[in-house]
Design an enzyme around this catalytic site. Sequence first.
Site: not given
Ligand code: MEV
Length: 430
Positions: A85, A269, A285, A383
């Site tokens: 990513e 995430k 892992d 991004h």
């Molecule tokens: C994207 O890979 C991760 C985010 O969505 C984390 C977040 O929203 O805090 C940008």
Amino acid sequence: MNSQTGTSRRPGFYNLNLAERQHQLAPGDLLSLEEFAALTGEGLTVEQADHMIENVVGTHALPLGIALNFVVNEREVLVPMAVEEPSVVAGASFMAKLARAGGGFHASADPPEMIGQMQLLELDDLDAARQALDEAKARLLAEAAEVDPVLKKLGGGPRDLEIRVFEETPIGPFLALHLIYDVRDAMGANAVNTACERLASLVEEITGGRVHLRILSNLADRRLTRASCTIPLSELAFGDFEAEQVRDGIIEAWAFAAADPYRAATHNKGVMNGVDAVVIATGNDWRAIEAGAHAYAARQGRYTSLSTWRSDENGDLVGELEMPMAVGIVGGATKVHPTARAALKLMGVSTARQLAEIIVSVGLAQNLAALRALATEGIQRGHMTLHAHQVAIAAGASGEQVSRLAEQLVREKTVRVDRAEQILAEWNNE
Ligand code: MEV
């Protein structure tokens, strides 16, 4: 300058070309020639892969980037991250730079105690079984200690037994016996699973019941690692955004995740973007780490944020992250995979604890990168530039065309393959 100079602060690294960046890791005291080769593209061979899993036909590569600026427990560390990513490595590096201005990351880890579970069924009397197990604890622990003489010699081995009762379940009442096992520098699944399998018949003999499952728990909540950082308020201002606005925006964003599982899933995430990238780079892992992280995030009966963000008495921004971190530096892919071995070497870690402390620091930095962007200009701007590079390559650009095309796509605010193909066709007709 190469990695031997010891600093993780490498101004301008981002703008170097690939060969120049690789040159900074040039073989020397820190990396051998083989390790350098493993980190810079000549990683796992198909022959090595063939010994790792079944039905091998090839290998699958990921980009490996180096996160800069990290100082963890006063130690400079270059952090290898394997991730597909865009923005992850840049985000972690940038936030580590802000944290560095406040003394870097401070991290600590619990002893490497894993939990092995035995499910004990068909008991006539749960209380009697419990008591019998309690009385036989020393014998059971002594038996478990015999399983792994190497671990025993290193100071690891069984630490305790815990009994948990499940009264109302679809299959009636049963017990779960937890074997607490210190796995030292291993991830520990093999040692713990073997110990549980070994104890099963003795447990049956002692209780008269039947041991069904015998398996490690990935909710490794006795092996927590925590990291914290303080970002000086002055570091938070950028562009049109004032420092207080950025700090308060980050705290408001965290509060959303603390209150709402829908937001917490995405927030966590973001943490795992950093955590997994280092876990993967070191051959650990990542499914186990993911499972442990999310189960821990739901430990109070409601899924919530793994991190916290607040303002301290000086008005600086303070972040903390605590999560299970069952990673190892011996055994499994950490030893077999040449890139994983080289990654560990680059970080200069000599214990699983040190590795865990770095990983959780990277998770915290990654979380901050996401919150800072979301609380200010939004996530898409950062991004887009890197995404545009991928789109340019997908459209068929090569060499210097890639950056040129990416820049044009961002300028036009149309980062799409069809438009990239169109521009390339125009250039080729010029
Ligand atoms: C994207 O890979 C991760 C985010 O969505 C984390 C977040 O929203 O805090 C940008």
